[in-house]
Structure formats: structure tokens, C-alpha cells
Enzyme design. Structure first.
Site, PDB file in Angstrom:
ATOM      1  N   HIS A  83      37.298 -56.314  21.736  1.00  0.00           N
ATOM      2  CA  HIS A  83      36.343 -56.510  21.126  1.00  0.00           C
ATOM      3  C   HIS A  83      35.563 -55.836  21.406  1.00  0.00           C
ATOM      4  O   HIS A  83      35.433 -54.938  22.758  1.00  0.00           O
ATOM      5  CB  HIS A  83      35.563 -58.320  21.734  1.00  0.00           C
ATOM      6  CG  HIS A  83      35.033 -58.665  21.489  1.00  0.00           C
ATOM      7  ND1 HIS A  83      33.712 -58.455  21.659  1.00  0.00           N
ATOM      8  CD2 HIS A  83      34.703 -59.938  20.374  1.00  0.00           C
ATOM      9  CE1 HIS A  83      32.716 -58.735  20.751  1.00  0.00           C
ATOM     10  NE2 HIS A  83      33.216 -60.660  19.919  1.00  0.00           N
ATOM     11  N   HIS A 107      31.545 -61.610  30.761  1.00  0.00           N
ATOM     12  CA  HIS A 107      31.265 -60.298  31.755  1.00  0.00           C
ATOM     13  C   HIS A 107      30.107 -60.367  32.222  1.00  0.00           C
ATOM     14  O   HIS A 107      29.372 -62.204  32.199  1.00  0.00           O
ATOM     15  CB  HIS A 107      30.907 -59.237  30.220  1.00  0.00           C
ATOM     16  CG  HIS A 107      29.739 -60.455  29.196  1.00  0.00           C
ATOM     17  ND1 HIS A 107      30.540 -61.023  28.504  1.00  0.00           N
ATOM     18  CD2 HIS A 107      28.449 -59.539  28.813  1.00  0.00           C
ATOM     19  CE1 HIS A 107      28.819 -61.319  27.530  1.00  0.00           C
ATOM     20  NE2 HIS A 107      28.120 -60.476  28.390  1.00  0.00           N
ATOM     21  N   GLU A 131      20.202 -60.827  28.071  1.00  0.00           N
ATOM     22  CA  GLU A 131      20.362 -61.315  26.911  1.00  0.00           C
ATOM     23  C   GLU A 131      19.712 -62.442  26.758  1.00  0.00           C
ATOM     24  O   GLU A 131      19.915 -63.912  27.331  1.00  0.00           O
ATOM     25  CB  GLU A 131      22.052 -62.159  26.723  1.00  0.00           C
ATOM     26  CG  GLU A 131      22.366 -60.642  27.196  1.00  0.00           C
ATOM     27  CD  GLU A 131      24.649 -61.184  26.433  1.00  0.00           C
ATOM     28  OE1 GLU A 131      24.715 -61.511  26.591  1.00  0.00           O
ATOM     29  OE2 GLU A 131      24.924 -59.787  27.423  1.00  0.00           O
ATOM     30  N   HIS A 160      20.946 -65.504  29.048  1.00  0.00           N
ATOM     31  CA  HIS A 160      21.785 -65.377  30.055  1.00  0.00           C
ATOM     32  C   HIS A 160      20.868 -63.793  30.797  1.00  0.00           C
ATOM     33  O   HIS A 160      21.301 -62.184  30.272  1.00  0.00           O
ATOM     34  CB  HIS A 160      22.815 -64.755  30.137  1.00  0.00           C
ATOM     35  CG  HIS A 160      23.897 -66.180  29.247  1.00  0.00           C
ATOM     36  ND1 HIS A 160      24.367 -66.568  28.307  1.00  0.00           N
ATOM     37  CD2 HIS A 160      23.576 -67.371  29.380  1.00  0.00           C
ATOM     38  CE1 HIS A 160      24.910 -67.132  27.980  1.00  0.00           C
ATOM     39  NE2 HIS A 160      24.852 -67.961  28.742  1.00  0.00           N
ATOM     40  N   HIS A 185      28.547 -64.678  32.456  1.00  0.00           N
ATOM     41  CA  HIS A 185      28.909 -65.707  31.044  1.00  0.00           C
ATOM     42  C   HIS A 185      29.698 -65.342  30.296  1.00  0.00           C
ATOM     43  O   HIS A 185      30.827 -64.302  30.709  1.00  0.00           O
ATOM     44  CB  HIS A 185      27.205 -65.662  30.540  1.00  0.00           C
ATOM     45  CG  HIS A 185      27.259 -64.160  30.389  1.00  0.00           C
ATOM     46  ND1 HIS A 185      26.518 -63.201  30.736  1.00  0.00           N
ATOM     47  CD2 HIS A 185      27.252 -64.093  29.066  1.00  0.00           C
ATOM     48  CE1 HIS A 185      26.119 -62.232  30.123  1.00  0.00           C
ATOM     49  NE2 HIS A 185      26.124 -62.400  29.184  1.00  0.00           N
TER      50      HIS A 185
END
Length: 423
Positions: free
Chosen positions: A286, A329, A335, A359, A365
């Protein structure tokens, strides 16, 4: 004047438009007498001496000078807040909210603004604030401009009609609009409406650099739409200004949206997020979410944004031997996420359209247990994510929640439990 909803295409272009033919002067910006008895006025969105690539301004030809107004007086700001954000403690805890309800009492866009979080401060031209708007009626003889930052509007429910000094923009869920710092406007709604607002104190949003992607991909400049000139005469009204964190009010005998013609590159604009060309892996793993950046407000440090606007739109997933949702991560940047429709692939339950999550820097998270179990056991065939649109404002600045945010009933007190049961 009746609404004229039409658009000019391009990002960062120098546009020109006139609602009445012959209203734009030719060959000069400020003639001794402007055409049709109009008044020439320049609106500068950057320092006069900013580099040419960053220099933003628009020449307006209007029925009356903007300077014709009485003094401003303080106005009640209700739950609208600004930096520095120090009224509630900031912690490393993950935070999530259910959608704020749209009240039944009459509420227009300005009165329905409530601040959830932010960082930095307008005086430093750095940082941002994130608000939720809720409205069930149009702004009637009320107008607004924000001297503290440019505004990015992300509708989640209901269509908005934005009447700005330079003309009309209509946006619906799945689209965004940018109102430049200092530009006057009003908002009309057709029914109960809700959405998100990023008040960007820093450098104006721009398209991100494409690097090795080349000249194609992500948001294309031609898909951004600016308005054509439209104006109204109007009668007595109230003009509100957000200035250095406070809300101020003055009264006018006429509408401030009286620009008959204009030219320049300091313009409001809209963008349909369905036109975003998503780029993703076709082999394995990803990629970083930055691959989905629509617009960025850079800071003085290259590659470290004041704020990025990132979306997670419908798209194909084809990676082999890969956990396809976003991984677990911890990261330097902070964020704040919202959801326009559907479900977010890393949160099977609890993250609702109209909701918000935060976050902050280095707070761990990632996917909740249900999403992890589903994705780690799924048969890896090509799969299209549909009926979804999540977005993120990612910033070098920590999102500091307001007192309202930490005390409202929509704060999910048990959010941490979504990660229970691993191991």
C-alpha cells in the site's frame, strides 16, 4: 441581478469576466474614470513583491468602493474559535466524533459554524482550523469574509450556492470549493446542510508537484472551475469579518457583492473530486497516502506541508500478497479525517458520514480489528472500492481540540476499544 451560474476552467489562470459588456477597462487597470461609472479596486492575496509564480491579485470594478462602510464592532462568535488553541488540553489520545446534528432552529452557514480543532494562529500566517458547518436556511442580508485564512468547504449533506464577489459557485457532496482569504460571500442552502471547513492560515492551496509521475495524474488543472462575474444591488445588510480570531460586524446600505466586472488570478474555485485520477500500486504494498493529495498548502520546509488535502475515493485494488487497507502506523504529521459518504476501508464500524477523527503526531492508529480480520483473510482478486469518499487534512501542526469538541455528546468515549483483541 439574476443568478448566472457558469464557469471558467483552469487552476492558477489569469481570468477576466464582465456581467455587463463594456465594464472591463481595456489596456489599463485603473483609468481616470472606470467604464460605466464603476469604481476600480484591487484585491491583493499576496504581498506586492511576492515572486511572480506566487503573486495573487484581482482587479474589481464595482458599484461602490469597499471602503464605504462604518466602523466594525465585535460580534458574538458563539462556538467559532481561532488559534492559538489553548482552551482545552491536548493529549496523544486518538479521538473520534459522530456527526454533529443539524439543529431544528433556524440557522445559516455563519451561525452554524462550530470549531473542532486547530493549531497555529492567523497572525503568524501558519496553521489551520477545522470547523463543521450546519445550516437549514440561507444567509439573508448577511455576508461574511475571513481575513484570517482561505476557506476550503467540503459538503457532506445538501448543496450549497456560494455567491462571492466574483460570482457564483454551486457545490454538492463530492465537490469542494475554495474561498480566498478576504473575499466576501454569502451561502444559500436548499434544505438541511452539513459539511466540513478547513480555515487555512498558511500559504494558499496549490496543486502538488508530480515528480516522477510526470505531467499526468492526480488533480488536473483544467478541472478546476472559477466563476463568471455576477452582482447584486441589494439593500441594507450586515457584513461580518473574521479578523485575528474575533468576529466583527458592520452595517451597509447596500450589498457588498456589487462587482460588475473583474480580472486576475485571486479567485474562488470549485473542483469535482470524481475527476481526481487516483494512482495506486499495480504490484504489491500500500503506498503512502500522499499519493492521493489533491491540494497542498506548503510550509517553508520543503515537503512538510502546512496542510495537505488528501482523498480516498472509489478505486481499484489489485495488489498481490498485500494487506490492502492502510497499515498500522505512527507518523510525524497529524491527521484529521472526515467521511462524505459510505464507509472508510480501515474502519468497519463507528466512523460515520459527517463524523471526524483525529490521530495526532506519533499516535498509533490503523485498521480496527474487524477491518483487519476481513482484509487479512480476503481472497486477493481485483476489487473496486465503491460508494465511498473519505478525506484527510494532514498537517505538520498538531490538531488541538476545542473545549466544545471535548465536551460535546458526539465525542466517542470508547474509541480506543476498536483496537482491542489483537494478539
Amino acid at each position: 441581478m439574476a443568478a448566472r451560474v457558469a464557469y471558467q476552467s483552469g487552476f492558477g489562470n489569469k481570468f477576466s469576466s464582465e456581467a455587463i459588456e463594456g465594464s472591463l477597462p481595456r489596456g489599463r487597470n485603473s483609468p481616470q474614470r472606470a467604464p460605466r461609472g464603476l469604481y476600480a479596486e484591487v484585491l491583493s492575496g499576496s504581498a506586492f513583491t511576492a515572486p511572480r509564480a506566487d503573486n495573487l491579485s484581482a482587479w474589481l470594478y464595482r458599484l461602490r468602493p469597499s471602503a464605504m462602510h462604518p466602523p466594525y464592532k465585535p460580534a458574538a462568535a458563539r462556538d467559532l474559535r481561532s488559534g492559538p488553541f489553548a482552551e482545552a488540553p491536548v493529549s496523544p489520545n486518538r479521538l473520534r466524533w459522530d456527526p454533529l446534528p443539524i439543529p431544528s432552529r433556524p440557522l445559516d452557514f455563519l451561525d452554524g459554524l462550530v470549531t473542532l480543532a486547530g493549531s497555529g494562529e492567523p497572525a503568524a500566517h501558519a496553521g489551520l482550523a477545522v470547523h463543521i458547518y450546519r445550516a437549514n436556511r440561507s444567509m439573508r442580508a448577511r455576508y461574511f469574509y475571513d481575513a484570517d485564512g482561505e476557506l476550503m468547504l467540503v459538503p457532506q449533506q445538501g448543496e450549497l450556492s456560494l455567491f462571492t464577489e466574483l460570482g457564483f459557485l454551486k457545490i454538492k457532496p463530492g465537490e469542494i470549493a475554495i474561498i480566498p482569504r478576504g473575499m466576501k460571500f454569502k451561502v444559500d442552502v436548499e434544505g438541511p446542510s452539513r459539511g466540513y471547513v478547513c480555515e487555512n492560515y498558511g500559504a494558499p492551496f496549490r496543486l502538488p508537484e508530480l515528480g516522477p509521475l510526470g505531467s499526468q495524474g492526480l488533480a488536473q488543472a483544467r478541472d478546476f472551475l472559477a466563476p463568471v462575474a455576477a452582482y447584486e444591488r441589494g439593500g441594507a445588510c450586515r457584513l461580518f469579518a473574521k479578523f485575528q480570531g474575533g468576529l466583527w460586524e458592520t452595517r451597509l446600505a447596500h450589498s457588498p457583492l456589487d462587482v460588475v466586472a473583474w480580472h486576475g488570478n485571486y479567485v474562488p474555485y470549485k473542483y469535482d473530486l470524481a475527476r481526481f485520477m487516483a494512482v495506486n500500486t499495480v504490484t504489491f504494498d500500500h503506498p503512502d497516502p500522499s499519493i492521493f493529495t489533491v491540494l497542498t498548502s506548503p510550509s517553508a520546509q520543503p515537503g512538510v506541508a502546512n496542510v495537505d488535502f488528501v482523498i480516498f475515493p472509489p478505486r481499484w485494488q489489485v495488489a498481490d500478497d498485500t494487506f490492502r487497507p492502510p497499515w498500522f502506523h505512527r507518523n510525524l504529521m497529524s491527521e484529521l479525517m472526515g467521511l462524505v459518504r459510505g464507509e472508510y476501508e480501515a474502519k468497519a464500524k463507528g466512523f460515520l458520514p459527517g463524523g471526524v477523527s483525529i490521530h495526532n503526531s506519533f499516535s498509533a492508529h490503523g485498521p480496527d480489528r474487524a477491518s483487519y480480520d476481513k482484509a487479512s483473510r480476503a481472497k486477493l482478486q481485483p476489487h473496486k472500492l465503491e460508494n465511498t469518499l473519505a478525506f484527510m487534512w494532514e498537517s505538520r501542526h498538531v490538531f488541538r481540540p476545542t473545549r466544545f469538541a471535548m465536551q460535546c455528546a458526539q465525542l466517542q468515549k470508547d474509541y480506543d476499544k476498536v483496537w482491542d483483541g489483537f494478539g
